[in-house]
Enzyme design. Sequence first.
Site, PDB file in Angstrom:
ATOM      1  N   GLU A  31      -7.068   4.457   7.787  1.00  0.00           N
ATOM      2  CA  GLU A  31      -6.963   5.892   7.487  1.00  0.00           C
ATOM      3  C   GLU A  31      -8.253   6.389   6.843  1.00  0.00           C
ATOM      4  OE1 GLU A  31      -3.260   5.721   5.321  1.00  0.00           O
ATOM      5  OE2 GLU A  31      -2.238   5.180   7.186  1.00  0.00           O
ATOM      6  N   GLY A  58       2.348   2.428  10.657  1.00  0.00           N
ATOM      7  CA  GLY A  58       3.243   3.569  10.489  1.00  0.00           C
ATOM      8  C   GLY A  58       3.900   4.035  11.775  1.00  0.00           C
ATOM      9  N   SER A 109       3.577  -1.899  10.403  1.00  0.00           N
ATOM     10  CA  SER A 109       5.030  -1.824  10.609  1.00  0.00           C
ATOM     11  C   SER A 109       5.738  -3.150  10.335  1.00  0.00           C
ATOM     12  CB  SER A 109       5.346  -1.311  12.024  1.00  0.00           C
ATOM     13  OG  SER A 109       4.834   0.000  12.188  1.00  0.00           O
ATOM     14  N   ASN A 142       0.869  -1.184   0.000  1.00  0.00           N
ATOM     15  CA  ASN A 142       0.000   0.000   0.000  1.00  0.00           C
ATOM     16  C   ASN A 142       0.901   1.228   0.000  1.00  0.00           C
ATOM     17  OD1 ASN A 142      -1.809   2.049   0.461  1.00  0.00           O
ATOM     18  ND2 ASN A 142      -2.236   1.476   2.587  1.00  0.00           N
TER      19      ASN A 142
HETATM   20  C1  PEP Z   1      -0.684   0.278   5.953  1.00  0.00           C
HETATM   21  O1  PEP Z   1      -0.708   1.429   5.592  1.00  0.00           O
HETATM   22  O2  PEP Z   1      -1.594  -0.484   5.618  1.00  0.00           O
HETATM   23  C2  PEP Z   1       0.441  -0.183   6.772  1.00  0.00           C
HETATM   24  C3  PEP Z   1       0.415  -1.384   7.264  1.00  0.00           C
HETATM   25  O3  PEP Z   1       1.475   0.714   6.949  1.00  0.00           O
HETATM   26  P1  PEP Z   1       2.909   0.411   7.645  1.00  0.00           P
HETATM   27  O4  PEP Z   1       3.425  -0.867   7.065  1.00  0.00           O
HETATM   28  O5  PEP Z   1       3.750   1.603   7.261  1.00  0.00           O
HETATM   29  O6  PEP Z   1       2.669   0.320   9.103  1.00  0.00           O
END
Ligand code: PEP
Length: 251
Positions: free
Chosen positions: A98, A174, A213, A9
């Site tokens: 989000e 994130g 993450s 993503n």
């Molecule tokens: C996401 O946006 O779906 C996500 C898992 O982001 P990250 O890997 O940066 O935590």
Amino acid sequence: MRQPMVAGNWKMNGSRDFTHTLVSDLLAGGVSSCAAKVVICPPFPYLGVASDGLDGNGEVALGGQNLDVHESGAYTGEVSGAMLADMGCEYVIVGHSERRALYGEDNARVADKVRAARAAGLVPILCVGETLAEREADRTEAVVGAQLDAVIEALGVEAFDGTVVAYEPVWAIGTGRTASGEQAQAVHAFIRGRLSRHDGEVASAIRILYGGSVKPDNAAALFAEPDIDGGLIGGASLKAADFLAICNAAG
Ligand code: PEP
């Protein structure tokens, strides 16, 4: 046996040049021979650039990050499932936290987006997950259960047939803070169990991805859990080497 999947993503990141370079670097790095199913979800304007870069490479699929519930018409600024399919998408992320938090998408709206995705022939990647406050209040299963039930009540459990669920604890997205394998596995097993109350075959076939993450150094431990079928990757999907390492850890 479920084939693992890793979906990237990109969120609202990149440019034409960035997209071109990242897709080239993924192909040069051997993404097509990865045993996991790989999906990349660039921003809408760069779907064409990504599709051209993939050049018919059927091993890597394209996905949208969102869609509208309508097919076409006076919905300024929105993008339909049919448009995504027309641009070569096979998948679409639905109900990312989000979107739920920043754009007011509630469970009913998310269910309607699952319906729209399926109507357009796209595979929805349905995101579910709890906030930190909800986890600390011991409400993880209540929240995730309600997110799943909203889709089942609106569309029936068949809506999950052949689709993908991504468990993404909001506190891990994130933030650099990842759920442990044990924490994630517990929720993945809960999700599969919730679906199996309605249809055991759908529940055992569905891919349940973990997101939050995921990085090259924690991916293998997460993917080793029996109900974790791969990952939905945000930040690390923007770096070819990191994304490739995660894809290779999955399959
Ligand atoms: C996401 O946006 O779906 C996500 C898992 O982001 P990250 O890997 O940066 O935590």
